[in-house]
Design an enzyme around this catalytic site. Structure first.
Site, mmCIF file in Angstrom:
data_model
loop_
_atom_site.group_PDB
_atom_site.id
_atom_site.type_symbol
_atom_site.label_atom_id
_atom_site.label_comp_id
_atom_site.label_asym_id
_atom_site.label_seq_id
_atom_site.Cartn_x
_atom_site.Cartn_y
_atom_site.Cartn_z
ATOM 1 N N ARG A 104 14.278 74.996 123.053
ATOM 2 C CA ARG A 104 12.778 74.510 123.364
ATOM 3 C C ARG A 104 12.600 74.791 124.848
ATOM 4 O O ARG A 104 13.388 74.703 125.746
ATOM 5 C CB ARG A 104 12.538 73.169 123.015
ATOM 6 C CG ARG A 104 12.758 72.884 121.525
ATOM 7 C CD ARG A 104 12.459 71.421 121.175
ATOM 8 N NE ARG A 104 13.646 70.648 121.631
ATOM 9 C CZ ARG A 104 13.890 69.376 121.434
ATOM 10 N NH1 ARG A 104 12.984 68.715 120.460
ATOM 11 N NH2 ARG A 104 14.694 68.746 121.840
ATOM 12 N N ASP B 15 19.987 73.707 122.480
ATOM 13 C CA ASP B 15 18.539 73.224 122.529
ATOM 14 C C ASP B 15 17.615 74.335 123.046
ATOM 15 O O ASP B 15 17.537 74.630 124.326
ATOM 16 C CB ASP B 15 18.440 71.966 123.361
ATOM 17 C CG ASP B 15 16.800 71.402 123.242
ATOM 18 O OD1 ASP B 15 16.041 72.150 122.583
ATOM 19 O OD2 ASP B 15 16.785 70.190 123.341
ATOM 20 N N CYS C 147 18.805 63.807 109.952
ATOM 21 C CA CYS C 147 18.480 63.427 111.324
ATOM 22 C C CYS C 147 17.448 62.283 111.597
ATOM 23 O O CYS C 147 17.068 61.398 110.505
ATOM 24 C CB CYS C 147 17.861 64.766 111.933
ATOM 25 S SG CYS C 147 16.017 65.142 110.915
ATOM 26 N N GLU D 282 10.456 74.108 114.980
ATOM 27 C CA GLU D 282 11.437 73.483 114.082
ATOM 28 C C GLU D 282 12.815 73.777 114.349
ATOM 29 O O GLU D 282 13.215 74.930 114.731
ATOM 30 C CB GLU D 282 10.980 74.277 112.671
ATOM 31 C CG GLU D 282 11.839 73.777 111.468
ATOM 32 C CD GLU D 282 11.386 72.488 111.071
ATOM 33 O OE1 GLU D 282 10.223 72.504 110.791
ATOM 34 O OE2 GLU D 282 12.325 71.738 110.564
#
Ligand SMILES: [Zn+2]
Length: 211
Positions: A142, A140, A79, A106
């Protein structure tokens, strides 16, 4: 963990946010002050590296970085996390004021062990989005409301954001932070990271040139 980002009704008021400590933090990038913040949930911890006056005339340059053990610490090239982290710290160190917000999220919120499972799936041919979905996670996972609360507590209601992710800008704005400018975060990256970044561009709407 598959909780939807948009429309989250979770209460997360300023009073729930605890400023745990602050201390001087000289680094190879410059002199910072490190602040620790804690909220209610297990994911709600953040470290802020701060420089300069945050509520002055010029909006501080802000990077919100999610923890990546393999990239940040072990220098993985799967990444672009470490490259982005170092690039951001260099830019913030040169700006009149700025914040690096480091979040223990994470693997874009799925956790370290699940990230390693996703890597295994990717070695079998899936891309990062397909692998996360195979494991039952949103691409995603988050949330940015907590980040917005931390920024507000630091006095940074108006920011310039180092990011390639338009969703991050939208989330912060809907949490009451004014993003006066989005500054691209595009360090030079290795050939190995490029396939991963191409997926972020094609499937997650990140704005990345030159791939
Ligand atoms: Zn990473």
């Amino acid at each position: 963990m598959t909780r939807k980002i948009a429309g989250s009704k979770r209460k997360n008021t300023n009073s729930a946010l605890k400023h745990v400590a602050h201390a001087a933090l000289p680094s190879k990038f410059g002199k910072f002050t490190i602040h620790g913040f804690a909220g209610h949930g297990p994911m709600e911890e953040a470290v802020a590296l701060v420089r300069g006056k945050l509520n002055g005339k010029a909006a501080p340059l802000v990077r919100i970085h999610s923890q990546c053990l393999t990239g940040d610490v072990l220098a993985s090239l799967r990444c672009d996390c470490r490259a982005q982290l170092e690039y951001s710290l260099k830019k913030i160190a040169k700006a009149p004021s700025g914040i690096l917000l480091y979040l223990p999220q994470e693997g874009r919120g799925i956790g370290l062990m699940n990230k390693l499972r996703a890597y295994e799936l990717q070695d079998g041919g899936m891309d990062t989005v397909e692998a996360n979905e195979e494991l039952g996670f949103a691409a995603d996972a988050r949330e940015y409301d907590f980040s917005a609360q931390v920024l507000k507590q630091l006095g940074a209601r108006k920011i310039r954001l180092l990011s390639n992710n338009p969703e991050k800008v939208r989330q912060l704005e809907s949490s009451g932070i004014r993003v006066v400018q989005r500054v691209p975060c595009q360090p030079r990256v290795s050939r190995i990271s490029r396939a991963y970044m191409a997926t972020k561009k094609e499937k997650m709407g990140h704005i990345l040139g030159g791939l």
